[in-house]
Design a protein around this motif. Structure first.
Motif, short mmCIF file in Angstrom:
data_model
loop_
_atom_site.label_atom_id
_atom_site.label_comp_id
_atom_site.label_asym_id
_atom_site.label_seq_id
_atom_site.Cartn_x
_atom_site.Cartn_y
_atom_site.Cartn_z
N GLU A 144 -6.86 10.64 -15.33
CA GLU A 144 -7.07 10.13 -16.67
C GLU A 144 -8.40 9.37 -16.72
N GLY A 145 -9.14 9.56 -17.81
CA GLY A 145 -10.44 8.92 -17.91
C GLY A 145 -10.39 7.42 -18.04
N ASP A 146 -9.24 6.85 -18.45
CA ASP A 146 -9.14 5.40 -18.62
C ASP A 146 -8.60 4.69 -17.38
N PHE A 147 -8.54 5.39 -16.26
CA PHE A 147 -8.09 4.77 -15.02
C PHE A 147 -9.30 4.50 -14.12
N PRO A 148 -9.39 3.34 -13.47
CA PRO A 148 -8.50 2.20 -13.59
C PRO A 148 -8.79 1.39 -14.83
N SER A 149 -7.86 0.56 -15.23
CA SER A 149 -8.01 -0.20 -16.47
C SER A 149 -8.82 -1.46 -16.22
N GLY A 150 -9.51 -1.89 -17.28
CA GLY A 150 -10.25 -3.15 -17.22
C GLY A 150 -11.28 -3.17 -16.12
N VAL A 151 -11.31 -4.30 -15.41
CA VAL A 151 -12.29 -4.50 -14.34
C VAL A 151 -11.66 -4.26 -12.97
N GLN A 152 -10.53 -3.60 -12.96
CA GLN A 152 -9.84 -3.35 -11.69
C GLN A 152 -10.73 -2.55 -10.76
N GLU A 153 -10.95 -3.08 -9.57
CA GLU A 153 -11.82 -2.44 -8.60
C GLU A 153 -11.04 -1.83 -7.45
N ASP A 154 -9.74 -2.06 -7.43
CA ASP A 154 -8.93 -1.50 -6.37
C ASP A 154 -7.62 -1.03 -6.98
N TRP A 155 -6.93 -0.18 -6.28
CA TRP A 155 -5.67 0.38 -6.78
C TRP A 155 -4.86 0.83 -5.58
N THR A 156 -3.60 1.06 -5.84
CA THR A 156 -2.73 1.54 -4.78
C THR A 156 -2.66 3.05 -4.82
N GLY A 157 -2.12 3.61 -3.73
CA GLY A 157 -1.94 5.05 -3.69
C GLY A 157 -0.99 5.53 -4.78
N ASP A 158 0.03 4.73 -5.07
CA ASP A 158 0.98 5.12 -6.12
C ASP A 158 0.33 5.09 -7.50
N GLU A 159 -0.52 4.09 -7.75
CA GLU A 159 -1.23 4.04 -9.03
C GLU A 159 -2.12 5.27 -9.20
N PHE A 160 -2.82 5.62 -8.15
CA PHE A 160 -3.67 6.80 -8.19
C PHE A 160 -2.83 8.05 -8.47
N GLN A 161 -1.71 8.17 -7.79
CA GLN A 161 -0.83 9.32 -7.97
C GLN A 161 -0.34 9.43 -9.41
N ASN A 162 -0.01 8.30 -10.01
CA ASN A 162 0.54 8.31 -11.37
C ASN A 162 -0.49 8.68 -12.43
N LYS A 163 -1.77 8.62 -12.09
CA LYS A 163 -2.82 8.94 -13.06
C LYS A 163 -3.39 10.34 -12.88
#
Length: 424
Positions: A144-163
């Motif tokens: 998704e083009g809106d991932f990550p949201s805001g100023v988030q500079e890191d994410w988890t593997g699950d967050e990446f998977q869900n997008k």
């Protein structure tokens, strides 16, 4: 008269045994006291029960609030805290845009995409640190083009998977080509990657390209996923309207920014025989006011700046053209810009003309050259871009010959007085 009962030992023993039996049983008063105490304790429990329930409910509620108010990412990050590392995947260069369906995706330098592993602490390539980890299987996905949201500079593997974005029902896989690759020596080249569907149906109307280690294929410290900047994927039918960066001389003029194909600016230019980028640049060189007048007031100053700056990125090549003037010759490039001015045995640049009248005279000659463009003599420039002789020359079927001296005023011609501080 009844005989008196005599006290004897047997009676004494009998009383003692009865006393012992009585002592082994709780007394009535003890039973009563215990019953009263149990009754009081039960009453106390009954009295305390609402209070205890309230305390337990509040404590449980507080605990649940803490759990649910904590973002899933934070919980997951705590779980993954023991698996943190400084390694991450990145794309070496940004993408070349716009991107169309069915068209190979390249980087901004029109080369295949490259994915690297870098150390987030130092920001440098981490190939040497990965020798024990190689090879590593990667997969490329649409996000998704809106991932990550805001100023988030890191994410988890699950967050990446869900997008990760999957294809629409009944459609081909959204991304095809080199979607499964192997990283070796800290780098992998993606020779072919193609979107099969546009991004207009997505939640944000844009996609990203993401790259991650194939789940379950790697046992080591986490390597954070890579992703590109968000972009739109347009239908390939729109490629015919694509702007070129940089434009070519023979490109249609609507390939320039702010000039739409079949739009009002395009029509105005076509009505004045300005059909290619070369036509546009030639008039921009010799008479920019006239070009601006043709486009009209509908083109704002900002749009004019964008269009002309885009046009000026065009590569004009090494071809040169000679225009014969009454007392000097002009050497012009492919867009009618003055490269040099030749008079007698001297060659000058336009920047050498410090006299306003001299510059005006040269620009008048350039406009004449524009009007008779197809009659000019053409040749290939030398390595320094000038006419290959240091004297005034005449081009005749590709042969360079000296020109005769200019006539003086007695013969009805102007004397050429090139040189500082003025030329004429």
């Amino acid at each position: 008269m009844e005989a008196k009962r005599h006290w004897d030992d047997s009676d004494e023993h009998s009383d003692q045994s009865g006393d012992k039996r009585i002592k082994r049983l709780p007394s009535f008063s003890t039973v009563i006291k215990e019953a009263v105490m149990a009754n009081k304790l039960q009453k106390v429990c009954f009295a305390l029960e609402p209070f205890l329930r309230k305390v337990v409910r509040e404590e449980v509620g507080t605990l649940m609030h803490r759990i649910y108010s904590c973002p899933p990412r934070s919980i997951q990050m705590q779980i993954e805290a023991t698996d943190q590392s400084s390694l991450k995947l990145i794309f070496r260069r940004p993408l070349s845009q716009p991107i169309f369906t069915g068209t190979k995706i390249e980087d901004i330098e029109n080369n295949p995409l490259q994915i690297l592993v870098v150390d987030t602490n130092s920001g440098v390539e981490a190939a040497s640190a990965l020798l024990r980890l190689l090879p590593i299987k990667l997969e490329l996905v649409a996000l998704e083009g809106d991932f990550p949201s805001g100023v988030q500079e890191d994410w988890t593997g699950d967050e990446f998977q869900n997008k990760i974005v999957k294809e629409r029902t009944g459609k081909r896989p959204l991304v095809v080509g080199d979607v499964n690759v192997t990283l070796r020596d800290g780098v992998v080249i993606i020779h072919e990657l193609i979107f099969t569907d546009n991004s207009s149906w997505g939640k944000s109307g844009m996609f990203r390209i993401g790259a991650r280690v194939v789940p379950g294929s790697y046992d080591g410290p986490r390597i954070r996923e890579a992703m590109t900047e968000p972009f739109k994927v347009k239908d390939h039918r729109g490629e015919s309207y694509k702007k070129h960066h940089p434009p070519a001389l023979d490109d249609a003029v609507w390939r320039l920014e702010k000039i739409g194909k079949g739009g009002k600016f395009h029509n105005k230019l076509a009505a004045n025989n300005i059909n290619t980028v070369q036509d546009f640049l030639m008039l921009l060189s010799v008479d920019p006011d006239r070009l601006r007048e043709i486009l009209g007031q509908g083109m704002t100053d900002r749009a004019w700046e964008v269009t002309t700056n885009h046009a000026k990125t065009c590569l004009v090549g090494d071809k040169r053209y000679v225009h014969r003037g009454p007392n000097c010759d002009l050497v012009l490039d492919s867009v009618c810009e003055v490269v040099s001015i030749i008079a007698g045995n001297n060659t000058y640049g336009l920047q050498d003309l410090i006299n306003r009248d001299d510059r005006a005279f040269v620009m008048q000659l350039a406009r004449e050259a524009y009007e008779h463009w197809h009659d000019l003599e053409e040749y290939e420039a030398s390595s320094n871009g000038d006419v290959p002789l240091n004297q005034n020359v005449q081009m005749t079927q590709g042969v360079v010959e000296p020109l005769p001296p200019y006539a003086d005023q007695e013969n009805g011609s102007l004397l050429c007085r090139f040189g500082p501080p003025q030329l004429f």
